[in-house]
Design a protein around this motif. Structure first.
Motif, short mmCIF file in Angstrom:
data_model
loop_
_atom_site.label_atom_id
_atom_site.label_comp_id
_atom_site.label_asym_id
_atom_site.label_seq_id
_atom_site.Cartn_x
_atom_site.Cartn_y
_atom_site.Cartn_z
N MET A 99 -13.43 -5.35 3.45
CA MET A 99 -12.84 -4.09 3.84
C MET A 99 -13.76 -2.98 3.33
SD MET A 99 -9.33 -2.30 2.39
CE MET A 99 -8.60 -3.87 2.19
N TRP A 100 -14.10 -2.07 4.22
CA TRP A 100 -14.93 -0.92 3.86
C TRP A 100 -14.05 0.31 3.81
CZ3 TRP A 100 -19.94 -0.89 2.43
CH2 TRP A 100 -20.63 -2.06 2.62
N ILE A 101 -14.30 1.13 2.83
CA ILE A 101 -13.58 2.40 2.70
C ILE A 101 -14.56 3.52 2.98
CG2 ILE A 101 -12.36 3.94 1.14
CD1 ILE A 101 -11.39 1.48 -0.34
N ASP A 102 -14.22 4.36 3.93
CA ASP A 102 -15.09 5.48 4.28
C ASP A 102 -14.99 6.54 3.20
OD1 ASP A 102 -16.60 7.39 5.51
OD2 ASP A 102 -15.09 7.94 6.98
N GLY A 103 -16.11 7.03 2.74
CA GLY A 103 -16.14 8.05 1.70
C GLY A 103 -15.98 9.45 2.25
N GLY A 104 -15.38 9.63 3.45
CA GLY A 104 -15.20 10.93 4.09
C GLY A 104 -14.35 11.89 3.28
N ALA A 105 -14.22 13.11 3.80
CA ALA A 105 -13.57 14.18 3.03
C ALA A 105 -12.13 14.41 3.45
CB ALA A 105 -14.39 15.46 3.19
N SER A 106 -11.41 13.38 3.88
CA SER A 106 -10.01 13.58 4.25
C SER A 106 -9.19 13.94 3.02
CB SER A 106 -9.45 12.30 4.90
OG SER A 106 -9.30 11.30 3.92
N SER A 107 -7.97 14.45 3.26
CA SER A 107 -7.13 14.83 2.13
C SER A 107 -6.75 13.61 1.30
CB SER A 107 -5.88 15.56 2.62
OG SER A 107 -5.10 14.71 3.42
N LYS A 108 -6.57 12.46 1.95
CA LYS A 108 -6.26 11.23 1.20
C LYS A 108 -7.41 10.88 0.27
CE LYS A 108 -4.87 6.44 1.68
NZ LYS A 108 -4.58 5.35 2.60
N ASN A 109 -8.64 10.99 0.77
CA ASN A 109 -9.80 10.70 -0.08
C ASN A 109 -9.94 11.72 -1.20
OD1 ASN A 109 -10.51 8.36 1.23
ND2 ASN A 109 -12.00 9.35 2.57
N SER A 110 -9.60 12.97 -0.92
CA SER A 110 -9.66 14.01 -1.95
C SER A 110 -8.65 13.72 -3.05
CB SER A 110 -9.39 15.38 -1.31
OG SER A 110 -9.37 16.37 -2.30
N GLU A 111 -7.44 13.34 -2.65
CA GLU A 111 -6.42 13.00 -3.64
C GLU A 111 -6.83 11.74 -4.41
OE1 GLU A 111 -1.64 12.08 -4.01
OE2 GLU A 111 -2.53 12.33 -2.03
N SER A 112 -7.39 10.76 -3.71
CA SER A 112 -7.86 9.54 -4.36
C SER A 112 -8.93 9.84 -5.38
CB SER A 112 -8.40 8.55 -3.32
OG SER A 112 -7.38 8.10 -2.47
N ALA A 113 -9.82 10.78 -5.05
CA ALA A 113 -10.89 11.15 -5.97
C ALA A 113 -10.33 11.79 -7.23
CB ALA A 113 -11.89 12.10 -5.29
N GLU A 114 -9.32 12.64 -7.07
CA GLU A 114 -8.69 13.28 -8.23
C GLU A 114 -8.00 12.24 -9.12
OE1 GLU A 114 -6.12 16.50 -7.07
OE2 GLU A 114 -7.65 17.34 -5.74
N VAL A 115 -7.27 11.33 -8.49
CA VAL A 115 -6.59 10.27 -9.24
C VAL A 115 -7.62 9.37 -9.92
CG1 VAL A 115 -5.12 8.22 -9.03
CG2 VAL A 115 -4.49 10.34 -7.86
N ALA A 116 -8.68 9.04 -9.21
CA ALA A 116 -9.73 8.19 -9.79
C ALA A 116 -10.33 8.82 -11.03
CB ALA A 116 -10.82 7.91 -8.74
N SER A 117 -10.58 10.11 -10.97
CA SER A 117 -11.15 10.81 -12.12
C SER A 117 -10.19 10.79 -13.30
CB SER A 117 -11.49 12.25 -11.72
OG SER A 117 -12.01 12.95 -12.83
N ALA A 118 -8.94 11.10 -13.04
CA ALA A 118 -7.94 11.11 -14.12
C ALA A 118 -7.75 9.71 -14.69
CB ALA A 118 -6.62 11.66 -13.60
N LEU A 119 -7.69 8.71 -13.81
CA LEU A 119 -7.47 7.33 -14.24
C LEU A 119 -8.65 6.81 -15.07
CD1 LEU A 119 -5.70 4.81 -14.16
CD2 LEU A 119 -6.80 4.21 -12.00
N ALA A 120 -9.86 7.09 -14.62
CA ALA A 120 -11.04 6.63 -15.36
C ALA A 120 -11.05 7.24 -16.77
CB ALA A 120 -12.31 6.99 -14.60
N GLY A 121 -10.76 8.51 -16.86
CA GLY A 121 -10.71 9.16 -18.16
C GLY A 121 -9.62 8.59 -19.05
N SER A 122 -8.45 8.36 -18.46
CA SER A 122 -7.34 7.79 -19.23
C SER A 122 -7.65 6.38 -19.71
CB SER A 122 -6.08 7.76 -18.37
OG SER A 122 -5.68 9.07 -18.04
#
Length: 162
Positions: free
Chosen positions: A1-24
């Motif tokens: 399964m490939w995930i497109d790194g595009g700039a959709s709102s879902k990807n933007s939210e995923s990026a924010e969650v990923a950043s917070a999760l990685a730090g946590s």
């Protein structure tokens, strides 16, 4: 399964969650290490995770361990060397293929891993009980399942930008 790194709102939210999760996760890992520092013997998190994997999944080769931990075989060779020197694992020739070495835990390695896990899980259980309500505890359980899925998902490939 490939995930497109595009700039959709879902990807933007995923990026924010990923950043917070990685730090946590980094902070929690550091806290767990601190809580068990007396038992950890100066071994790195990677070394202890490798020991745990060998215990839980049985004897493995360095190549198999490297693939499972997503590191280069040379790095895993260094990790196994430290564990062997500390008496936590031992290696023996594979009975079916004399060119391969099987890495197995020693009794001492099993005891160290068990003791560390007990201390870390005890601290974490107490911290969760004090800090979270029942709904949050269930949510943490669901999150743990998803985090394991993300870590183990060999079919997941993320398209890299640039």
């Amino acid at each position: 399964m490939w995930i497109d790194g595009g700039a959709s709102s879902k990807n933007s939210e995923s990026a924010e969650v990923a950043s917070a999760l990685a730090g946590s996760m980094v902070r929690l890992r550091a806290r767990l290490r601190r809580e068990s520092a007396d038992l950890a013997g100066g071994w790195s998190w990677t070394q202890l995770l490798t020991l745990t994997r060998i215990i839980e999944e049985g004897s493995s080769t360095v190549t198999e361990l490297a693939a499972a931990e997503h590191v280069r075989p040379q790095s895993m060779t260094d990790t196994v060397r430290v564990l062997t020197k500390a008496g936590l694992v031992e290696s023996a020739q594979d009975v079916n293929d004399r060119r391969r070495m099987q890495i197995t835990p020693t009794a001492h390695g099993r005891k160290v891993a068990r003791d560390l896990r007990t201390v870390r899980e005890s601290w974490l259980a107490q911290a969760i009980a004090v800090s979270a309500d029942p709904a949050q505890i269930r949510l943490l359980g669901e999150a743990a399942e998803l985090i394991n899925k993300l870590a183990d998902e060999s079919q997941l490939r993320v398209a890299r930008q640039g």
